[in-house]
Scaffold this active site. Structure first.
Site, short mmCIF file in Angstrom:
data_model
loop_
_atom_site.label_atom_id
_atom_site.label_comp_id
_atom_site.label_asym_id
_atom_site.label_seq_id
_atom_site.Cartn_x
_atom_site.Cartn_y
_atom_site.Cartn_z
CG ASP A 50 2.83 -5.95 2.11
OD1 ASP A 50 3.00 -4.92 1.82
OD2 ASP A 50 2.68 -6.64 3.23
CG HIS A 99 -0.50 -6.53 5.84
ND1 HIS A 99 -0.81 -6.12 7.15
CD2 HIS A 99 0.40 -5.49 5.25
CE1 HIS A 99 -0.07 -4.91 7.66
NE2 HIS A 99 0.49 -4.79 6.27
CG HIS A 152 -0.53 -3.27 0.75
ND1 HIS A 152 -1.22 -3.75 1.93
CD2 HIS A 152 0.62 -2.97 0.64
CE1 HIS A 152 -0.02 -3.47 2.78
NE2 HIS A 152 1.08 -3.07 2.07
CG PHE A 156 9.66 -7.29 8.71
CD1 PHE A 156 9.51 -8.55 8.92
CD2 PHE A 156 10.11 -6.36 9.44
CE1 PHE A 156 9.50 -8.77 10.44
CE2 PHE A 156 10.03 -6.60 10.82
CZ PHE A 156 10.02 -7.61 11.24
N GLY A 157 9.82 -8.14 4.11
CA GLY A 157 8.95 -7.96 2.99
C GLY A 157 9.38 -8.77 1.93
CG ASN A 191 6.25 2.29 3.40
OD1 ASN A 191 5.79 2.25 2.09
ND2 ASN A 191 6.72 1.25 3.79
CG HIS A 225 5.62 -1.17 0.11
ND1 HIS A 225 5.11 -0.05 0.85
CD2 HIS A 225 4.95 -2.31 0.75
CE1 HIS A 225 4.60 -0.72 1.88
NE2 HIS A 225 4.14 -1.99 1.63
CG LEU A 226 5.15 1.35 -6.91
CD1 LEU A 226 4.45 2.26 -7.90
CD2 LEU A 226 5.50 -0.04 -7.66
#
Lengths: 182, 311, 433
Positions: free
Chosen positions: C308, C235, C63, C326-327, C97, C65-66
């Site tokens: 994540d 998550h 999991h 968020f992140g 996403n 995000h690139l």
């Protein structure tokens, strides 16, 4: 910084005599108590003003109005300080308009405190006249200010410190001159 | 005794002596407001910017007058007329104001924590004038000043805060301040307007107003944002007024010398009845005067140079 | 091209291996695991001395995000995979996403091609469940699966409609893939910035209640059960979710769950001070949730560790807490944080933790790798479990500098990452190539 007592200038007895003399001089200069008010500058000016009030009552049988002035907000050095000094109440529960104000403080030195006090008084009202009474005048004025009534003139050097102690604040009476030892 | 903080962001974490210093300093300030010449030269040459991202007449005017009474130069920036609408970030706005030589920035912002973000990025001292649902320290200080003036002390008093606790920064600041000063604090409102774990802040939570008022020395009534009803947080304004509105009948449960506060502006007939708002035991206008005094005290205490102060 | 990793403690959970051994790699494939003393070191063999180190299958992040395409200011495939390599990961599964959302064959092909050309580690694309991740119509899952999507998810947001989720599970199962669900009731979580509880009350921030997650976990379990399809919960952050997954697994539902490092290393108390690097979704939870996650991992209720990794630009994060995205940028600190929370506390054995970062995610999604089986691709990570390092942004590879761990001193760091026999990271430095 250590302070060492160099000489005792006044004791309880001499302070009392000085106050008595100043009370007489105030009455003489103002021809009585008409429109007379006393305002002590915090802190030690306040008990000295109270004694003057009592003395005048003894002499004339009249209690003149008594006030207390905190001049902190009028100091000219506030913006150079890291931490602001504590403020106390100014208590002048009567009008100053057309009154003769006798300002009372313990020591007259540079004149800056009195300058602040004059500004503070004038923001409160418009007196007829302002006179100045101090227990000690030690010289070294930085402003064109002089006292009308002086308990004792003491020549000093700038390295010396005048310590005034009154019972109401310090628990004892006396005036001494001290050396600033670094 | 002295003020040793760079900023005033909230009452949580302040010590009793900090709060006492502000309240003690506010008392002589209040006398100045009562004089013919309502001005002292203390803050000549100091500049105060009120940076308001939320509409507010009362708090902004109070700060502005406080600054003027202290002889500071005060400037107001309202979000709608500033670069905010052009998308400038809070940090950039703060740095710009800082670069103009501002000494104190008063900030009101809808987002909790915005004053903390600003304070991290400016040299000027920052005073929180209300951030989101977080804190409104100057309001709580003026409430406490008012209580202390009327009651002589805060120690041991029972203070009931009534209304929308969930969204209220006034409630939170009052809770922290009053707890620090030794008062017992109760909060009361509909369960939907009580925040989670509120009891862990050291207060007692009530949903029945009669129980919350029993024996109270002070009732602080919060303003009800009427739009909360549209969000479904309570059924109707009518039911709220009937269930949680403060009226003379309910006040009988309090101590005889109860003091009623309201931060304003009031919704008369909703959270507070007319005859309560205008009664002698209510100090609502007095609060407004005290607000100026408390803010003068804060400006004074923060008016020194900030060198040598723990950030 | 030959590579010999000598003298390390080889832990390969899939093969039940935990011993001091050498690994011999030839042409990008693992040739032998055992004692290499017989192998005469020829000139062409590059030897890595792993004495005192841990040698494990390359870590796989199920999991992350690139951000590419569309979010290149936050991260690119180059920077993201370099961050992965620095963190000891040899493969990452990229969430769809992006902008546009990776919801078609074109999106999958783009990602594969970019990763092939620029990636430092393997990238496995995850396709969207619904077109544009808008939750309304199923995306072309069969097409995407055929060209390499390894799973389907609308991660970043939930699939609000239960009917759509039910159809998605059925359809994904038909094409042999798992649905990964971002569990969040959109109405309960609305406007939330942090976990709902004591700290949200203190800080005056809108809370996201645990129930917002748990309602959706329960829904996914019930849907997966009724459809007879697998589902993976992304998550997992609350004690209630752990309990729901425990019960479901006991009655045979094919549900798995993953845990992220920040939900183990931090709680909602970290939000005090309004540092936006602590703003993450699902939010940092209460201490009891953190304990429940550890217990869930220990008992085997939760079987996968993920990152994540969610990079953002400094400008986006330098905002009021409410307005910041968020992140947490997590790839580069995941291993030592897991080590701290799971190994140093005695919660898991090294073997268990390695499995959760290698063979377990690989098996769940049907990926190659995750083992050191002879004949499999030579993806290997070497860990120096004694190495202490204080987290700084110096040498940081991700464009996303949104980490709450700066200044933390952590033990146990990846010191070499080998992808297909190529050393891409050694001694904490990326190998230029």
């Amino acid at each position: 910084m250590n302070l060492t007592d160099k000489a005792q200038l006044m004791n309880e007895e001499t302070i009392r005599r000085a106050i008595t003399r100043i009370a007489h001089e105030i009455l003489e200069k103002n021809q009585g108590v008409k429109d007379l008010v006393l305002i002590g500058i915090r802190r030690r000016g306040v008990p000295l003003a109270l004694r003057l009030q009592q003395k005048i009552q003894e002499i004339e049988g009249v209690q003149v109005p008594l006030g207390a002035l905190d001049i902190t907000l009028y100091r000219d050095d506030l913006t150079t300080l890291d931490v602001q000094p504590v403020i106390h109440k100014t208590e002048v529960p009567f009008s100053l308009t057309k009154k003769t104000v006798v300002l009372v403080d313990d020591v007259l030195y540079t004149g800056r405190t009195v300058r602040a006090a004059l500004d503070a008084l004038i923001d409160i009202g418009r007196p007829q006249a302002i006179q100045l009474a101090v227990l000690i005048d030690r010289g070294h004025r930085e402003l064109p200010i002089r006292a009308d009534f002086v308990g004792k003139n003491v020549p000093t050097s700038k390295r010396e410190v005048i310590s005034v102690r009154v019972a109401e604040v310090d628990g004892e009476e006396g005036v001494s001159i001290q050396d600033m030892a670094e | 005794m002295s003020w040793r903080h760079k900023d005033l962001l909230g009452l949580r974490g302040l010590e009793k002596k900090d709060i006492e210093l502000i309240l003690d300093t506010a008392a002589p300030m209040k006398d100045i407001i009562g004089r013919d010449i309502k001005k002292v030269p203390t803050m000549r040459g100091k500049s105060v910017v009120c940076l308001f991202y939320e509409a507010s007449t009362r708090t902004r005017t109070s700060f502005e007058l406080a600054g003027k009474y202290m002889s500071a130069d005060t400037v107001n920036i309202a979000a709608s007329s500033s670069s905010v609408v052009k998308g400038e970030s809070l940090i950039d706005t703060g740095k710009t104001i800082d670069a103009m030589g501002t000494d104190i920035i008063i900030i009101r912002h809808g987002a909790s924590g915005a004053p903390h973000l600003l304070a991290k990025h400016v040299k000027a001292r920052v005073v929180n004038a209300g951030d989101g649902a977080h804190e409104h320290p100057t309001q709580a200080l003026l409430d406490m000043f008012t209580i202390r003036e009327r009651k002589g002390t805060l120690q041991g008093l029972t203070v009931t805060i009534l209304g929308d606790i969930f969204h209220s920064r006034v409630a939170r600041s009052n809770i922290w301040g009053l707890r620090t000063m030794g008062a017992d604090v109760r909060v009361c409102g509909p369960s939907t307007l009580l925040p989670p774990d509120i009891a862990e802040l050291g207060v007692k939570a009530y949903t029945r107003i009669d129980e919350a008022l029993e024996g109270a020395d002070v009732v602080n009534v919060l303003r009800l944002q009427l739009e909360r009803q549209q969000k479904g947080l309570f059924p109707t304004i009518r039911e709220y007024a009937r269930t949680f509105g403060l009226n003379q009948e309910r006040l009988k449960r309090c101590k005889e010398d109860v003091l009623v506060l309201h931060p304003g502006p009031m919704n008369r007939g909703v959270e507070i009845a007319d005859d309560v708002a205008d009664a002698d035991f209510a100090a609502i206008e007095e609060q407004v005067t005290n607000g100026v005094a408390v803010r003068m005290a804060i400006l004074y205490l923060m008016g020194g140079t900030s060198s040598g102060i723990a950030h | 091209m030959e590579l010999l990793i000598k003298g390390g403690r080889v832990v390969d959970p899939a093969n039940g291996v935990d011993q001091i051994a050498d690994i011999y790699i030839e042409n990008g494939v693992i040739k032998a695991v055992g004692n290499s003393s017989g192998v005469s070191a020829s000139e062409q063999v590059q030897v890595i001395d792993a004495t005192g180190k841990l040698v494990i299958p390359g870590l796989i992040d199920i999991h992350c995000h690139l951000r590419e395409p569309g979010g290149e200011a936050k991260e690119t495939i180059v920077s993201g995979t370099r961050a992965a390599a620095r963190g000891g990961f040899t493969a990452v599964c990229a969430m769809p996403n992006t902008s546009p959302v990776c919801d078609s064959q074109t999106g999958i092909e783009f990602l594969k091609a970019r990763a092939q050309a620029t990636g430092a580690v393997r990238v496995y694309p995850i396709g969207a469940i619904t077109k544009g991740s808008s939750g309304q119509e199923l995306a072309e899952m069969a097409d995407m699966a055929a060209c390499g999507a390894v799973a389907f998810s609308d991660d970043g947001k939930p699939v609000p409609r239960s009917d759509i989720m039910r159809l998605a599970m059925s359809y994904a199962q038909m094409v042999g893939k798992v649905i990964i669900s971002h569990c969040e009731d959109p109405e309960l979580a609305k406007d939330g910035a942090m976990h709902e509880g004591y700290w949200s009350t203190v800080l005056g921030l809108r809370g996201i209640p645990s129930a917002a997650e748990e309602i959706m976990v329960a829904r996914e379990i019930l849907l997966a059960e009724s459809v007879g399809a697998p589902v993976h919960i992304a998550h997992v952050s609350t004690a209630g979710s752990v309990e729901l997954i425990r019960q479901a697994r006991q009655r045979g539902v094919d549900v798995t769950g993953e845990v992220c490092p920040h939900h183990l290393a931090l709680t909602d108390a970290a939000v005090e001070g309004y540092d936006t690097s602590t703003k993450v979704n699902p939010p940092l939870r209460a201490d009891k949730d953190r304990e429940a996650l550890k217990q869930g991992l220990k008992e085997g209720v939760l079987t996968i560790l993920a990152t994540d990794h969610a990079p953002h630009t400094a400008e986006e994060k330098a905002r009021e807490y409410n307005y910041a995205p968020f992140g947490i940028s997590g790839l580069e600190t995941a291993w030592p944080l897991y080590w701290k929370e799971l190994i140093e506390t005695g919660c898991l054995t090294v073997n268990e933790m390695v499995a959760m970062l290698t063979v377990n995610p690989a098996r769940r999604l049907g990926l190659d790798g995750g083992t050191l089986t002879v004949g499999s691709p030579a993806d290997v990570t070497i860990i120096d479990t004694e190495r202490e390092e204080t987290v700084t942004l110096e040498g940081w590879q991700s464009k996303g500098r949104n980490t709450p761990y700066v200044g933390w001193t952590l033990r146990s760091w990846p010191v070499a990452t080998i992808v297909g026999g190529q050393v891409v990271m050694t001694n904490r430095q990326l190998v230029q190539g």
